[in-house]
Design a protein around this motif. Structure first.
Motif, PDB file in Angstrom:
ATOM      1  N   ASN A  20      11.955 -17.856 -13.366  1.00 14.52           N
ATOM      2  CA  ASN A  20      12.508 -16.822 -12.484  1.00 14.52           C
ATOM      3  C   ASN A  20      11.945 -16.904 -11.075  1.00 14.52           C
ATOM      4  N   GLY A  21      11.443 -18.066 -10.694  1.00 12.76           N
ATOM      5  CA  GLY A  21      10.982 -18.251  -9.329  1.00 12.76           C
ATOM      6  C   GLY A  21       9.483 -18.143  -9.193  1.00 12.76           C
ATOM      7  N   ILE A  70      18.746  -9.877  -8.107  1.00  9.67           N
ATOM      8  CA  ILE A  70      18.333  -8.790  -8.986  1.00  9.67           C
ATOM      9  C   ILE A  70      18.715  -9.077 -10.433  1.00  9.67           C
ATOM     10  N   VAL A  71      19.873  -9.731 -10.642  1.00 11.67           N
ATOM     11  CA  VAL A  71      20.306 -10.066 -11.996  1.00 11.67           C
ATOM     12  C   VAL A  71      20.564 -11.563 -12.066  1.00 11.67           C
ATOM     13  N   PRO A  72      19.731 -12.352 -12.686  1.00  9.07           N
ATOM     14  CA  PRO A  72      18.394 -12.010 -13.175  1.00  9.07           C
ATOM     15  C   PRO A  72      17.417 -11.893 -12.006  1.00  9.07           C
ATOM     16  N   MET A  73      16.344 -11.138 -12.208  1.00  7.95           N
ATOM     17  CA  MET A  73      15.333 -10.936 -11.180  1.00  7.95           C
ATOM     18  C   MET A  73      14.703 -12.288 -10.856  1.00  7.95           C
ATOM     19  N   THR A  74      14.914 -12.764  -9.631  1.00 10.50           N
ATOM     20  CA  THR A  74      14.439 -14.083  -9.219  1.00 10.50           C
ATOM     21  C   THR A  74      13.754 -13.962  -7.861  1.00 10.50           C
ATOM     22  N   TYR A  75      12.630 -14.676  -7.710  1.00  8.60           N
ATOM     23  CA  TYR A  75      11.848 -14.614  -6.488  1.00  8.60           C
ATOM     24  C   TYR A  75      11.718 -15.989  -5.837  1.00  8.60           C
ATOM     25  N   ASP A  76      11.596 -15.979  -4.533  1.00 12.14           N
ATOM     26  CA  ASP A  76      11.327 -17.188  -3.766  1.00 12.14           C
ATOM     27  C   ASP A  76      10.193 -16.862  -2.806  1.00 12.14           C
ATOM     28  N   SER A  77       9.721 -17.856  -2.080  1.00 10.91           N
ATOM     29  CA  SER A  77       8.636 -17.614  -1.132  1.00 10.91           C
ATOM     30  C   SER A  77       8.724 -18.602   0.016  1.00 10.91           C
ATOM     31  N   PHE A  78       8.014 -18.280   1.081  1.00  3.67           N
ATOM     32  CA  PHE A  78       7.830 -19.235   2.169  1.00  3.67           C
ATOM     33  C   PHE A  78       6.488 -18.986   2.824  1.00  3.67           C
ATOM     34  N   ASP A  79       5.959 -20.037   3.450  1.00  2.00           N
ATOM     35  CA  ASP A  79       4.662 -19.956   4.119  1.00  2.00           C
ATOM     36  C   ASP A  79       4.807 -19.279   5.475  1.00  2.00           C
ATOM     37  N   ILE A  80       3.827 -18.453   5.812  1.00  2.00           N
ATOM     38  CA  ILE A  80       3.769 -17.811   7.129  1.00  2.00           C
ATOM     39  C   ILE A  80       2.861 -18.682   7.985  1.00  2.00           C
ATOM     40  N   LYS A  81       3.462 -19.437   8.893  1.00  2.00           N
ATOM     41  CA  LYS A  81       2.694 -20.389   9.695  1.00  2.00           C
ATOM     42  C   LYS A  81       2.750 -20.114  11.190  1.00  2.00           C
ATOM     43  N   GLY A  82       3.593 -19.211  11.610  1.00  2.00           N
ATOM     44  CA  GLY A  82       3.710 -18.927  13.037  1.00  2.00           C
ATOM     45  C   GLY A  82       4.537 -17.683  13.266  1.00  2.00           C
ATOM     46  N   GLY A  83       4.820 -17.436  14.526  1.00  3.25           N
ATOM     47  CA  GLY A  83       5.549 -16.235  14.914  1.00  3.25           C
ATOM     48  C   GLY A  83       6.936 -16.129  14.317  1.00  3.25           C
TER      49      GLY A  83
END
Length: 130
Positions: A20-21, A70-83
């Motif tokens: 689910n991510g 939300i269906v199915p509950m799935t998450y992603d991400s990204f790096d915070i590297k700058g403005g």
């Protein structure tokens, strides 16, 4: 009027990519409130102070996790590297309507990278060919 953001900061754990991510696995969390117009330098400083007080630490990476389905509950991400990535994080959070945002922060000691480099150089310096 500027909106305040509520964040849960995860640290001393791991980031896993499962079915689910993205999942942040950590027993260590803290809450932080900050202004949506904060810059990355100030955000990093406030996170370090909140977790370590005056102990000299530096953040080596910050990752933002957000819901993509939300269906199915799935998450992603990204790096915070700058403005730009910080601004994308704020806009994604505000658009989501979520009560808080989730960040995973990895820390290192200020001289940790230098100490590793020095020990490698020392080993090479004292090695003699046989």
């Amino acid at each position: 009027m500027s909106e305040h953001i509520s964040a849960v900061i995860y640290y001393d754990g791991e980031v896993c990519d499962i079915e689910n991510g993205i999942v942040f696995l950590s027993k260590n969390t803290t809450r932080l409130f900050f202004n949506q117009n904060i810059d990355l330098t100030e955000l990093c400083k406030r996170i370090r102070r909140k977790i370590f007080g005056t102990t000299p630490m530096r953040d080596s990476s910050i990752k933002y996790r957000f819901c993509v389905s939300i269906v199915p509950m799935t998450y992603d991400s990204f790096d915070i590297k700058g403005g730009h990535s910080l601004e994308a994080m704020v806009q994604t959070y505000l658009a989501s309507g979520s009560p808080y945002l989730e960040l995973y922060v990895q820390f290192s000691l200020p001289n940790e990278a230098f100490a590793t480099l020095t020990s490698i150089v020392d080993r090479e310096e004292y090695t003699t060919p046989t």
